[in-house]
Every structure is written in structure tokens, then in C-alpha cells.
Design a protein around this motif. Structure first.
Motif, mmCIF file in Angstrom:
data_model
loop_
_atom_site.group_PDB
_atom_site.id
_atom_site.type_symbol
_atom_site.label_atom_id
_atom_site.label_comp_id
_atom_site.label_asym_id
_atom_site.label_seq_id
_atom_site.Cartn_x
_atom_site.Cartn_y
_atom_site.Cartn_z
ATOM 1 N N LYS A 39 0.832 -1.212 0.000
ATOM 2 C CA LYS A 39 0.000 0.000 0.000
ATOM 3 C C LYS A 39 0.864 1.259 0.000
ATOM 4 O O LYS A 39 0.546 2.243 -0.672
ATOM 5 N N LYS A 42 2.174 1.895 -3.530
ATOM 6 C CA LYS A 42 1.086 2.312 -4.426
ATOM 7 C C LYS A 42 0.642 3.744 -4.124
ATOM 8 O O LYS A 42 0.352 4.513 -5.041
ATOM 9 N N LYS A 43 0.614 4.115 -2.833
ATOM 10 C CA LYS A 43 0.246 5.481 -2.465
ATOM 11 C C LYS A 43 1.281 6.475 -2.985
ATOM 12 O O LYS A 43 0.933 7.517 -3.538
#
Length: 120
Positions: A39, A42-43
């Protein structure tokens, strides 16, 4: 010799894998691939893309503003002449040159090219 050539053709494994977006290095390809699925990665990628798009929009606005300023400040260029207009203009300029040359010659000899009375 053939075996040496085959070994040279094979790609060597890198010593480490680097995620440029996150600024992290990984010792194995699987660690790097796991990182790409995270995550946090991806952020950061999404944030990077948004920031890049925003910068692009701002640059486009600046370019558009510059064009508007140039249009307001600079006069419009004169219209281009068609070939026939250019030929006609060129011919008339040549005629003017001939008339000027005749007038200059007449002035130096004291004659008038207008057919009027001679001064004296």
C-alpha cells in the motif's frame, strides 16, 4: 568459446533492485516485487502521478498565458501576398526604379521627364 559467448549473452542479476519512487533498495527480485504490491508504494506512486499531472497543468497554463501576452503585445504580421500579387508588386517596383533612373539622368543633364517647361 561457445560456452563463453552464451554466458556473456545471459543477463546478469543486478546486485540490488531499486524503487526510485520510494527511494528504497532490495536485495532480491522477490522483495522488490512484494514492495511494489504494498500500500505504501502504491500510495507514493499515486502521489507522484498526481504531482506530475499538476505540474504539467501549471506548465500548460503558463504557456497559454505567455501566448496570450504575446498576442496582446505583438502586432499581427502582415498578410502574405499571393504569387500573382507578388509578381505585380515586383513589376511595379521595377517600373519605379526605371522612372527614378530616368529622372536622375534628366536631373543631372538639366532636363525634365514630365514633359513640362525646362527651367533656366
Amino acid at each position: 568459446d561457445d560456452q563463453e559467448e552464451e554466458e556473456e549473452e545471459e543477463e546478469e542479476e543486478p546486485m540490488f533492485w531499486r524503487c526510485e519512487v520510494c527511494g528504497k533498495d532490495f536485495k532480491s527480485k522477490s522483495q522488490f516485487e512484494n514492495h511494489e504490491k504494498s500500500k505504501a508504494h502504491k500510495k507514493k506512486v499515486a502521489d507522484f502521478i498526481r504531482a506530475d499531472q499538476k505540474a504539467q497543468r501549471e506548465a500548460d497554463k503558463r504557456r497559454a498565458g505567455t501566448k496570450k501576452k504575446q498576442q496582446k503585445c505583438a502586432p499581427a504580421p502582415p498578410p502574405l501576398l499571393s504569387d500573382s500579387e507578388e509578381d505585380s508588386l515586383s513589376d511595379s517596383l521595377s517600373d519605379s526604379d526605371d522612372e527614378y533612373a530616368a529622372a536622375a539622368a534628366a536631373a543631372s543633364s538639366g532636363q525634365s521627364t514630365q514633359g513640362g517647361a525646362q527651367g533656366g
